[in-house]
Motif scaffolding. Structure first.
Motif, short mmCIF file in Angstrom:
data_model
loop_
_atom_site.label_atom_id
_atom_site.label_comp_id
_atom_site.label_asym_id
_atom_site.label_seq_id
_atom_site.Cartn_x
_atom_site.Cartn_y
_atom_site.Cartn_z
N SER A 11 0.94 -1.32 -0.31
CA SER A 11 0.04 0.05 0.08
C SER A 11 0.99 1.59 0.19
CB SER A 11 -0.88 0.01 1.06
OG SER A 11 -1.91 -1.27 1.30
N PRO A 13 1.02 5.47 -0.83
CA PRO A 13 -0.02 6.98 -0.81
C PRO A 13 0.49 7.41 -2.45
CG PRO A 13 2.05 6.73 0.08
CD PRO A 13 2.56 5.72 -0.32
N ALA A 14 -0.92 7.79 -3.30
CA ALA A 14 -0.41 8.32 -4.83
C ALA A 14 0.97 8.80 -5.03
CB ALA A 14 -1.60 9.38 -5.18
N ARG A 86 -0.48 6.27 -9.06
CA ARG A 86 -2.27 6.66 -9.08
C ARG A 86 -3.51 5.57 -8.34
NH1 ARG A 86 -1.62 7.96 -16.09
NH2 ARG A 86 -0.15 9.61 -15.40
N PRO A 87 -3.75 5.90 -8.04
CA PRO A 87 -4.92 5.19 -7.52
C PRO A 87 -5.73 4.52 -8.24
CG PRO A 87 -5.67 7.18 -6.59
CD PRO A 87 -4.61 7.76 -7.11
N GLU A 88 -5.68 5.12 -9.22
CA GLU A 88 -6.76 3.59 -10.82
C GLU A 88 -5.55 2.41 -10.76
OE1 GLU A 88 -5.76 7.05 -11.04
OE2 GLU A 88 -5.00 7.83 -12.94
N THR A 90 -4.35 1.01 -8.97
CA THR A 90 -5.07 -0.37 -7.52
C THR A 90 -4.81 -1.40 -8.80
OG1 THR A 90 -5.24 0.97 -5.77
CG2 THR A 90 -6.04 -0.80 -5.93
N GLN A 118 -0.46 -7.80 -4.68
CA GLN A 118 -1.48 -6.10 -4.46
C GLN A 118 -0.85 -5.21 -3.98
OE1 GLN A 118 -4.94 -6.55 -4.16
NE2 GLN A 118 -4.92 -4.75 -4.30
N THR A 120 -1.92 -1.69 -3.83
CA THR A 120 -3.12 -0.16 -3.58
C THR A 120 -2.53 0.91 -3.32
OG1 THR A 120 -3.68 -2.27 -2.35
CG2 THR A 120 -4.65 0.08 -1.91
N VAL A 121 -2.99 1.71 -4.44
CA VAL A 121 -2.72 3.29 -3.99
C VAL A 121 -4.07 3.96 -3.76
CG1 VAL A 121 -1.55 4.98 -5.22
CG2 VAL A 121 -1.30 2.71 -6.43
N SER A 122 -3.55 4.75 -2.49
CA SER A 122 -4.11 6.01 -1.84
C SER A 122 -4.09 6.72 -2.06
CB SER A 122 -4.68 5.46 -0.47
OG SER A 122 -3.45 5.49 0.57
#
Length: 122
Positions: A11, A13-14, A86-88, A90, A118, A120-122
């Protein structure tokens, strides 16, 4: 059969970066290795591929400039560097191996797949 094991997901961050790795064992070949990803609710798509013999690379237009595939120092190891996440982005990222040098993202040409890692970008 080739066993493929991905690592390096997590996980972030963007705007951050990740380095994914794929280690292959069980056989050696001269073909292609590629990274695919599958986001929730979407079909799996190819993002980057490399021909093992001459290290020619191919990146999907959607990730050009941010994703970089490379062959590792260790035999049959491939990395995927992802910048400016980027979140996309993820998704579950899969490594796959093909005996064909021209496979690019034709899934039917990839007979061996890893379990995925996995991102995951938030």
């Amino acid at each position: 059969h080739v066993q493929l094991v991905e690592s390096g997901g997590g996980s972030v961050p963007a705007g951050g970066s990740l380095n994914l790795s794929c280690a292959a064992s069980g056989a050696t070949w001269d073909g292609s290795m590629a990274w695919f990803r599958q986001a929730p609710g979407k079909e799996r798509e190819g993002v980057a591929a490399i021909t093992t013999a001459d290290e020619s690379t191919y990146h999907a237009d959607s990730v050009q400039g941010r994703f970089t595939i490379s062959q590792g120092v260790a035999a049959n190891t491939v990395h995927l560097r992802i910048d400016s996440l980027r979140p996309e982005d993820t998704a579950i990222y899969y490594c796959a191996a093909s005996p064909y040098t021209t496979a690019k993202f034709r899934e039917a040409d990839f007979g061996d797949w890893g379990q995925g890692t996995q991102v995951t970008v938030s």
